[in-house]
Design a protein around this motif. Structure first.
Motif, mmCIF file in Angstrom:
data_model
loop_
_atom_site.group_PDB
_atom_site.id
_atom_site.type_symbol
_atom_site.label_atom_id
_atom_site.label_comp_id
_atom_site.label_asym_id
_atom_site.label_seq_id
_atom_site.Cartn_x
_atom_site.Cartn_y
_atom_site.Cartn_z
ATOM 1 N N HIS A 1 -32.160 -7.890 7.017
ATOM 2 C CA HIS A 1 -33.017 -6.738 7.339
ATOM 3 C C HIS A 1 -34.199 -6.070 6.362
ATOM 4 O O HIS A 1 -35.075 -6.092 6.067
ATOM 5 C CB HIS A 1 -32.440 -5.353 7.099
ATOM 6 C CG HIS A 1 -32.866 -4.159 7.817
ATOM 7 N ND1 HIS A 1 -33.281 -4.745 8.928
ATOM 8 C CD2 HIS A 1 -32.565 -2.860 7.378
ATOM 9 C CE1 HIS A 1 -34.151 -2.579 8.847
ATOM 10 N NE2 HIS A 1 -33.593 -2.410 8.097
ATOM 11 N N ARG A 2 -33.042 -6.615 5.161
ATOM 12 C CA ARG A 2 -34.201 -5.974 3.479
ATOM 13 C C ARG A 2 -35.344 -6.920 2.911
ATOM 14 O O ARG A 2 -35.803 -6.771 2.772
ATOM 15 C CB ARG A 2 -32.567 -6.045 2.350
ATOM 16 C CG ARG A 2 -33.175 -5.975 0.982
ATOM 17 C CD ARG A 2 -32.640 -6.269 0.088
ATOM 18 N NE ARG A 2 -31.986 -4.678 -0.018
ATOM 19 C CZ ARG A 2 -30.846 -4.621 -1.278
ATOM 20 N NH1 ARG A 2 -30.380 -5.701 -1.569
ATOM 21 N NH2 ARG A 2 -30.367 -3.558 -0.795
ATOM 22 N N LYS A 3 -34.772 -8.436 3.475
ATOM 23 C CA LYS A 3 -36.095 -9.465 3.613
ATOM 24 C C LYS A 3 -36.482 -9.218 4.442
ATOM 25 O O LYS A 3 -38.325 -9.446 3.883
ATOM 26 C CB LYS A 3 -35.461 -10.782 3.598
ATOM 27 C CG LYS A 3 -34.790 -11.327 2.249
ATOM 28 C CD LYS A 3 -34.217 -12.604 2.965
ATOM 29 C CE LYS A 3 -32.834 -13.449 2.170
ATOM 30 N NZ LYS A 3 -32.617 -14.265 2.968
ATOM 31 N N LYS A 4 -36.863 -8.420 5.337
ATOM 32 C CA LYS A 4 -38.187 -8.165 6.542
ATOM 33 C C LYS A 4 -38.437 -6.917 5.944
ATOM 34 O O LYS A 4 -40.005 -6.949 6.272
ATOM 35 C CB LYS A 4 -36.954 -7.923 7.723
ATOM 36 C CG LYS A 4 -37.996 -7.654 9.012
ATOM 37 C CD LYS A 4 -37.168 -7.589 9.912
ATOM 38 C CE LYS A 4 -38.754 -6.724 11.498
ATOM 39 N NZ LYS A 4 -37.758 -7.098 12.468
ATOM 40 N N ILE A 5 -37.674 -5.975 5.194
ATOM 41 C CA ILE A 5 -38.426 -4.431 5.226
ATOM 42 C C ILE A 5 -39.882 -5.393 4.216
ATOM 43 O O ILE A 5 -40.301 -4.475 3.787
ATOM 44 C CB ILE A 5 -37.637 -3.482 4.991
ATOM 45 C CG1 ILE A 5 -36.708 -3.423 6.591
ATOM 46 C CG2 ILE A 5 -38.462 -2.376 4.261
ATOM 47 C CD1 ILE A 5 -37.724 -2.550 7.613
ATOM 48 N N LEU A 6 -39.172 -5.623 2.731
ATOM 49 C CA LEU A 6 -39.930 -6.084 1.817
ATOM 50 C C LEU A 6 -40.703 -7.037 2.250
ATOM 51 O O LEU A 6 -41.616 -7.075 0.675
ATOM 52 C CB LEU A 6 -39.014 -6.476 0.430
ATOM 53 C CG LEU A 6 -37.770 -5.481 0.527
ATOM 54 C CD1 LEU A 6 -36.218 -6.274 -0.671
ATOM 55 C CD2 LEU A 6 -38.140 -4.507 -0.121
ATOM 56 N N ALA A 7 -40.299 -7.634 3.249
ATOM 57 C CA ALA A 7 -41.749 -8.447 3.183
ATOM 58 C C ALA A 7 -43.371 -8.246 4.115
ATOM 59 O O ALA A 7 -44.311 -8.561 3.465
ATOM 60 C CB ALA A 7 -41.269 -9.772 4.487
ATOM 61 N N ASP B 1 -24.418 -10.355 6.527
ATOM 62 C CA ASP B 1 -25.850 -10.853 6.511
ATOM 63 C C ASP B 1 -26.328 -10.050 7.010
ATOM 64 O O ASP B 1 -27.754 -10.574 6.211
ATOM 65 C CB ASP B 1 -25.111 -11.940 7.199
ATOM 66 C CG ASP B 1 -24.530 -12.756 7.066
ATOM 67 O OD1 ASP B 1 -24.098 -13.427 5.172
ATOM 68 O OD2 ASP B 1 -23.509 -13.642 7.251
ATOM 69 N N TRP B 2 -26.361 -9.030 8.127
ATOM 70 C CA TRP B 2 -27.290 -8.773 8.671
ATOM 71 C C TRP B 2 -27.934 -8.286 7.836
ATOM 72 O O TRP B 2 -29.622 -7.293 7.567
ATOM 73 C CB TRP B 2 -26.992 -7.234 9.264
ATOM 74 C CG TRP B 2 -28.306 -6.566 10.404
ATOM 75 C CD1 TRP B 2 -28.568 -7.268 11.409
ATOM 76 C CD2 TRP B 2 -28.808 -5.816 10.189
ATOM 77 N NE1 TRP B 2 -29.855 -6.445 12.137
ATOM 78 C CE2 TRP B 2 -29.218 -5.036 11.248
ATOM 79 C CE3 TRP B 2 -28.373 -4.908 9.225
ATOM 80 C CZ2 TRP B 2 -30.605 -3.977 11.247
ATOM 81 C CZ3 TRP B 2 -28.794 -3.648 9.187
ATOM 82 C CH2 TRP B 2 -29.713 -2.878 10.192
#
Length: 93
Positions: A86-92, A81-82
């Motif tokens: 984290h991937r969503k945060k970086i790709l955003a 989940d983390w």
């Protein structure tokens, strides 16, 4: 105990039904037989997996998770989940 590049992948592989050495190796891209053998031995020493020897010709060796390995499940899902968050945060960006 689950540090390094391979241990978690091995635990997951065995957990989803890959019980033979070659099945585990084929399910983890890039792992060498030597490294897999070393990691399996360490996981067995820490009582997370069990090595099962079936007599006969040829001798068949398989692996299964010990019940103690189930205590890792919440940690594995938390790390998954983390990682997704984290991937969503970086790709955003």
């Amino acid at each position: 105990m689950i540090n390094g590049k391979w241990k978690l992948a091995i635990i997951i592989s065995i957990g989803v039904g890959n019980d033979r050495f070659t099945d585990v190796q084929e399910s983890i891209p890039g792992i060498t037989p030597k490294v897999l053998a070393k990691e399996l031995k360490e996981l067995e020493q820490h009582q997370l997996i069990k090595r099962i020897i079936k007599e006969g010709y040829p001798v068949k060796i398989s692996y299964k998770l010990e019940p103690y390995a189930d205590t890792l499940t919440p940690l594995i899902y938390a790390m998954k989940d983390w990682g997704l968050n984290h991937r969503k945060k970086i790709l955003a960006r």
